[in-house]
Write a protein that holds these residues in place. Structure first.
Motif, mmCIF file in Angstrom:
data_model
loop_
_atom_site.group_PDB
_atom_site.id
_atom_site.type_symbol
_atom_site.label_atom_id
_atom_site.label_comp_id
_atom_site.label_asym_id
_atom_site.label_seq_id
_atom_site.Cartn_x
_atom_site.Cartn_y
_atom_site.Cartn_z
ATOM 1 N N GLY A 191 0.838 -1.115 0.049
ATOM 2 C CA GLY A 191 0.016 0.098 -0.036
ATOM 3 C C GLY A 191 0.850 1.348 -0.226
ATOM 4 O O GLY A 191 0.233 2.451 0.120
ATOM 5 N N LYS A 192 2.138 1.135 -0.129
ATOM 6 C CA LYS A 192 2.829 2.353 -0.110
ATOM 7 C C LYS A 192 2.874 2.958 -1.271
ATOM 8 O O LYS A 192 2.278 2.429 -2.547
ATOM 9 N N ASN A 248 10.006 8.592 -2.152
ATOM 10 C CA ASN A 248 8.930 8.001 -1.497
ATOM 11 C C ASN A 248 8.005 8.818 -0.616
ATOM 12 O O ASN A 248 8.523 9.919 -0.475
ATOM 13 N N ALA A 249 6.823 8.449 -0.893
ATOM 14 C CA ALA A 249 5.753 9.370 -0.352
ATOM 15 C C ALA A 249 5.818 9.489 1.257
ATOM 16 O O ALA A 249 5.828 10.595 1.649
ATOM 17 N N GLU A 250 6.056 8.463 1.865
ATOM 18 C CA GLU A 250 6.366 8.450 3.152
ATOM 19 C C GLU A 250 7.846 8.608 3.534
ATOM 20 O O GLU A 250 8.794 7.995 2.969
ATOM 21 N N GLU A 251 7.995 9.770 4.517
ATOM 22 C CA GLU A 251 9.160 10.088 4.933
ATOM 23 C C GLU A 251 9.420 10.334 6.436
ATOM 24 O O GLU A 251 8.573 11.172 6.804
ATOM 25 N N HIS A 252 10.211 9.840 7.343
ATOM 26 C CA HIS A 252 10.386 10.171 8.720
ATOM 27 C C HIS A 252 10.487 11.642 8.952
ATOM 28 O O HIS A 252 11.379 12.346 8.495
ATOM 29 N N GLY A 253 9.620 12.184 9.762
ATOM 30 C CA GLY A 253 9.563 13.324 10.183
ATOM 31 C C GLY A 253 8.751 14.392 9.341
ATOM 32 O O GLY A 253 8.623 15.426 9.563
ATOM 33 N N LEU A 267 15.517 10.755 -4.024
ATOM 34 C CA LEU A 267 15.447 12.046 -3.291
ATOM 35 C C LEU A 267 14.746 11.935 -2.024
ATOM 36 O O LEU A 267 13.922 11.119 -1.618
ATOM 37 N N VAL A 268 14.676 13.194 -1.348
ATOM 38 C CA VAL A 268 13.944 13.351 0.001
ATOM 39 C C VAL A 268 13.497 14.698 0.137
ATOM 40 O O VAL A 268 14.074 15.436 -0.513
ATOM 41 N N ARG A 269 12.679 14.893 1.074
ATOM 42 C CA ARG A 269 12.076 16.335 1.378
ATOM 43 C C ARG A 269 12.841 16.788 2.664
ATOM 44 O O ARG A 269 12.537 18.180 2.588
ATOM 45 N N SER A 270 13.413 16.015 3.407
ATOM 46 C CA SER A 270 13.740 16.752 4.612
ATOM 47 C C SER A 270 15.180 17.031 4.149
ATOM 48 O O SER A 270 16.265 16.359 4.350
#
Length: 384
Positions: A54-55, A71-76, A104-107
């Motif tokens: 389901g990710k 990834n849509a989910e990212e810690h924080g 890529l990351v958004r953090s």
């Protein structure tokens, strides 16, 4: 530590070698046509992907030669919910390699000489390599005192050697980099570069400044910029002059011979890196423990030199019981202490293999200088 840096730029490629007592210890290759790790982009979402369990993930156009992935989910951070064509500010956490695009990351993180600024976190971490615990707590208190609003920091090992004023000044510089990214993102049109990390030469000068004795470059502008602070030599073909080309060829070989006759074999696979230690023609000047310690020191050097990443498993010679391998494990851990990329010796598995985890940021040397054979599909064997 590295005492000599050899810098060579040709066309769209930068190559940098780090020598210690004349031996190649660091080799970095930068393709200027590709997005580099640490750089920040305003990207445009091109496709939504349904992943396992389901990710959700997204392909993002950042202007690289291949579409990047996030990834849509990212810690924080809240889960990313985006539509095709939507713009998003992202940072490259892993450069593209082989057939895979960048990750890529958004953090966002902004790396300085003594600190790492994490604008989307709210805690202060201090390097565990600062052995003086009192000094570590002093640094934590200093950064906390000068923290404004919601922001996080990582205090690097080098911070223990500088004055408090320098730490506070660096905090302001890193904040300004983030502010500049936010301002550019308001007016830029995706895909666009919002922030480029320091050049590979600047990064390595910063890491090795304490021990650096000489810099060799093939760029007169760099020679002028550095000559007031360092012993700088200009050379049109420094890699050829200092024998780096031959050292690269050696670094691409699967087998490394140890000085006492033993050997190490390194095999890069899609799942992990497998390293085997064999006594070979060892001259018997000691026990298997001595052989494994010699191998462990060289394995640490090879991991850094070849930029081996992900899961790494080592099969040392002889018994796989911990009591016989403890010294080799400690030697390997010590050898990796100088690694600027986060690496962890996880210990001994139930199968008797020593496991190492190393963050993947850039392609390995093998990925840079070779590609999978289209005939054998990477198996490297001849059919009977």
């Amino acid at each position: 530590m590295v005492d000599t840096l050899i810098y060579e730029k040709k066309n769209n490629e930068i190559r940098l070698a780090g020598l210690h007592d004349g031996r190649l210890d660091i080799l970095e290759i930068v393709d200027l046509t590709k997005a580099s790790e640490g750089s920040v982009f305003l990207g445009r979402v091109t496709k939504k992907l349904e992943l396992a369990n389901g990710k959700v993930g997204y392909f993002v156009n950042i202007g690289d030669t291949k579409e990047a992935f996030i990834n849509a989910e990212e810690h924080g951070r809240d889960e990313l919910v985006a539509n095709e064509g939507q713009e998003v500010v992202v940072q490259v956490s892993q450069e593209q390699r082989a057939e895979k695009g960048a990750k890529l990351v958004r953090s966002l993180q902004f790396v300085g000489r003594n600190l790492v600024y994490c604008p989307y976190k709210m805690h202060i971490d201090v390097s565990t390599k600062i052995v003086d615990k009192l000094k570590a707590e002093e640094l934590r208190a200093l950064v906390n005192e000068n923290t404004t609003g919601q922001e996080g920091w990582i205090v690097r090992t080098s911070a223990a050697m500088v004055d408090a004023e320098d730490i506070v000044e660096e905090m302001e510089i890193l904040r300004s980099q983030f502010d500049d990214v936010r301002q550019k993102a308001k007016t830029a049109k995706a895909p666009a570069v919002l922030f480029e990390k320091n050049t590979v030469l600047a990064d390595n000068i910063s890491r090795n400044a304490k021990f650096l004795q000489k810099i060799v470059v093939n760029d007169h502008n760099l020679e002028e910029a550095l000559k007031d602070d360092f012993d700088v030599e200009y050379c049109a073909s420094p890699f050829e002059k200092y024998g780096i080309e031959e050292a690269i060829t050696e670094a691409l070989q699967k087998e490394i011979k140890l000085k006492n006759g033993g050997r190490i074999s390194i095999e890069e696979t899609r799942a992990c890196v497998a390293i085997d230690v064999d006594s070979g023609d060892d001259d018997g000047l000691g026990s298997l423990g001595r052989l494994n310690n010699e191998a462990a020191e060289e394995i640490g050097r090879q991991i850094i030199l070849r930029n081996l990443s992900g899961r790494i498993v080592v099969d040392f010679a002889g018994s796989s019981e911990y009591k016989y391998l403890r010294s080799a494990i400690d030697t390997l851990s010590y050898s990796l202490r100088k690694d600027f990329v986060k690496s962890t010796v996880l210990g001994l598995s139930k199968a008797g293999l020593v496991e190492v985890s190393r963050v993947r940021r850039r392609p390995s040397l093998l990925d840079i200088f070779s590609e999978e054979c289209p005939t054998c599909k990477g198996c490297g064997r001849v059919e009977k």
